[in-house]
Structure formats: C-alpha cells, structure tokens
Design an enzyme around this catalytic site. Structure first.
Site, PDB file in Angstrom:
ATOM      1  N   CYS A   1       0.808  -1.155  -0.216  1.00  0.00           N
ATOM      2  CA  CYS A   1       0.140  -0.067   0.034  1.00  0.00           C
ATOM      3  C   CYS A   1       0.964   1.268  -0.042  1.00  0.00           C
ATOM      4  CB  CYS A   1      -0.959  -0.121   1.266  1.00  0.00           C
ATOM      5  SG  CYS A   1      -1.826   1.270   1.746  1.00  0.00           S
TER       6      CYS A   1
ATOM      7  N   CYS B   1       0.103   3.853   2.647  1.00  0.00           N
ATOM      8  CA  CYS B   1       0.403   3.429   3.999  1.00  0.00           C
ATOM      9  C   CYS B   1       1.749   3.738   4.156  1.00  0.00           C
ATOM     10  CB  CYS B   1       0.199   1.627   3.940  1.00  0.00           C
ATOM     11  SG  CYS B   1      -1.344   1.289   4.024  1.00  0.00           S
TER      12      CYS B   1
END
Length: 101
Positions: free
Chosen positions: A31, A34
C-alpha cells in the site's frame, strides 16, 4: 516509545487491555499511502509518552481487520479502555492524527 507490531496473539493485551490510549495503524506492505503515513506514525510513537502505538498488517492479521471493519487502508483507529474511540481512513497530516488522540 517503540512501535509495537500488533498480532492475533498480542492484540488483546497490547491494545484492548492497555491503560493508555492506543493508536493502531492498519496497513499492508503493498500500500503506497500506507508507506507515506508510516513515518508520521513512527514519529508520533517517539514523541508521545502518554499513548501506545501499534501497527497491524492487514494481510497477516485479517481476522482483526475484519472484526473492526477495516475496508480501506491506511486506517488509524484509536482505542481507549478497550473500545474504539476514533477512526480515520487515508493519509492525514500529523496534526489531525494528534487530534484523534
């Protein structure tokens, strides 16, 4: 304080049983957002002595992610006294994270 890796084995003790508010970062290695949020979460963990910071990999700990209805990542959830007190989805600035706490 160091960031704690939250798992099925320690979630109850580290998060739900904590006497301090706990910021849990739900993330995954693939991600991109993230990865952008992670250094900010690490910085908060180092600066704030009155909270606990945990990171939970949703790919490795799917049961917990499902239990707390984490549909998108990154998701930050603040737990106080074993209950969800606040939640944020997506990348947010440090000030907004601090406001969640």
């Amino acid at each position: 304080m160091a960031v704690i890796t939250a798992t099925q084995d320690n979630f109850e003790t580290e998060v739900l049983g904590s006497d301090k508010p706990v910021l849990v970062d739900f993330w995954a290695s693939w991600c991109g957002p993230c990865k952008m949020l992670s250094p900010v979460v690490d910085q908060i963990a180092e600066e704030k002595e009155d909270i606990k910071v945990c990171k939970l990999n949703v790919d490795e700990q799917q049961d917990i992610a499902v239990k707390y209805k984490v549909m998108s990542i990154p998701t930050l959830i603040v737990f106080k006294n074993g209950e969800e007190a606040n939640r944020s989805v997506g990348v947010i600035p440090k000030e907004e994270i601090l406001n969640l706490l």
